[in-house]
Design a protein around this motif. Structure first.
Motif, short mmCIF file in Angstrom:
data_model
loop_
_atom_site.label_atom_id
_atom_site.label_comp_id
_atom_site.label_asym_id
_atom_site.label_seq_id
_atom_site.Cartn_x
_atom_site.Cartn_y
_atom_site.Cartn_z
N GLU A 129 0.91 -1.12 -0.05
CA GLU A 129 0.10 -0.02 -0.52
C GLU A 129 0.59 1.84 -0.68
O GLU A 129 0.65 2.56 -0.56
CB GLU A 129 -0.61 -0.01 1.27
N GLN A 130 2.23 1.23 0.94
CA GLN A 130 2.88 2.43 0.92
C GLN A 130 3.64 2.69 -0.23
O GLN A 130 3.40 3.93 -0.33
CB GLN A 130 3.49 2.10 1.88
N MET A 131 3.98 1.16 -1.30
CA MET A 131 4.99 1.88 -3.04
C MET A 131 2.90 2.08 -3.19
O MET A 131 3.84 2.85 -4.77
CB MET A 131 5.59 -0.02 -3.29
N ALA A 132 2.26 2.18 -2.84
CA ALA A 132 1.59 2.55 -4.06
C ALA A 132 1.04 3.37 -4.32
O ALA A 132 0.15 4.24 -5.29
CB ALA A 132 -0.10 1.18 -4.18
N ASN A 133 1.10 3.92 -2.94
CA ASN A 133 0.79 5.44 -2.74
C ASN A 133 2.05 6.71 -3.15
O ASN A 133 1.99 7.62 -2.42
CB ASN A 133 -0.01 6.09 -1.14
#
Length: 244
Positions: A129-133
């Motif tokens: 999720e962090q990488m997607a954001n």
């Protein structure tokens, strides 16, 4: 040299143990305090199948170092010291340390053995999720200029004798001196044929002498590839007369 490697390994181990005891094992230590001490200098992630260079004792992921080992004259990515690609060993002591130490996942916070951190991060939904954001790259100044294509490679070359690839001019010369010094075959110079004025069908009768005398410097330093050879010669003469 062997004494130096032993000393370096012992010092590195003591530093890891000291940092783990005094900071990484405490409840208030940041998530990356342990992880950063066991990170590959190339990919900046926790070591995966670590290997060590015998001559300088620096450690990297096996896969990260692989491309460096494939060139003719490999250099350590960290200290730039030449090394023998055959003298790169599995870093067993580092693997044991990776099994012994744990660190919190930077996503979910779960403590994971460093040896398994890579696989955990790949499956951790919080990290994904962090990488997607993460913000997407946007050029500072928009441009309508087209991206160049079909640009000739004039930096690295293939050996005309055996086909060894990705050699710059100095590496090409060293490779041919070491491996093809007595080869009688007439071959096309890959440096000349890459130039705008080069003749890809001309075969040099003494390629090594050609390299030694014709290619003592890199063309990139002196040549304007946008003009032909005659114009380049006239420009060089004009500049020489102006300087004198």
């Amino acid at each position: 040299m062997a004494m130096f490697r032993s000393f370096a390994s012992a010092t590195q181990l003591r530093q890891h143990q000291h940092q783990s005891q005094n900071g990484a094992s405490s409840a208030g230590a940041p998530a990356e305090s342990v992880e950063s001490q066991f990170s590959c200098p190339i990919c900046l992630e926790v070591y995966h199948k670590p290997v060590s260079i015998a001559s300088c004792a620096h450690t990297f992921c096996g896969e990260c170092l692989q491309s460096c080992r494939q060139v003719t004259s490999p250099l350590c990515p960290l200290c730039r010291m030449p090394f023998d690609p055959k003298k790169v060993d599995r870093a067993s002591s580092m693997e044991k340390q990776l099994s012994s130490y744990k660190a919190p996942c930077r996503g979910c916070g779960k403590k994971v053995a460093l040896l398994k951190m890579r696989s955990h991060i790949l499956s951790c939904p919080k990290v994904q999720e962090q990488m997607a954001n993460c913000p997407k790259f946007v050029p500072v100044v928009p441009t309508s200029q087209p991206i160049p294509s079909n640009i000739p490679n004039r930096s690295t070359f293939s050996c005309p004798f055996c086909g060894a690839r990705n050699l710059d001019q100095q590496e090409l010369l060293k490779h041919c001196m070491d491996n093809h010094r007595n080869d009688p075959n007439r071959v096309v110079c890959p440096v000349c044929s890459a130039m705008p004025w080069g003749d890809p069908s001309y075969k040099s009768s003494n390629f090594l002498q050609h390299l030694l005398h014709r290619h003592k410097f890199s063309y990139d330093t002196f040549v304007d590839y946008s003009i032909d050879e005659e114009a380049a010669l006239q420009a060089a003469l004009t500049l020489s007369l102006a300087e004198n």
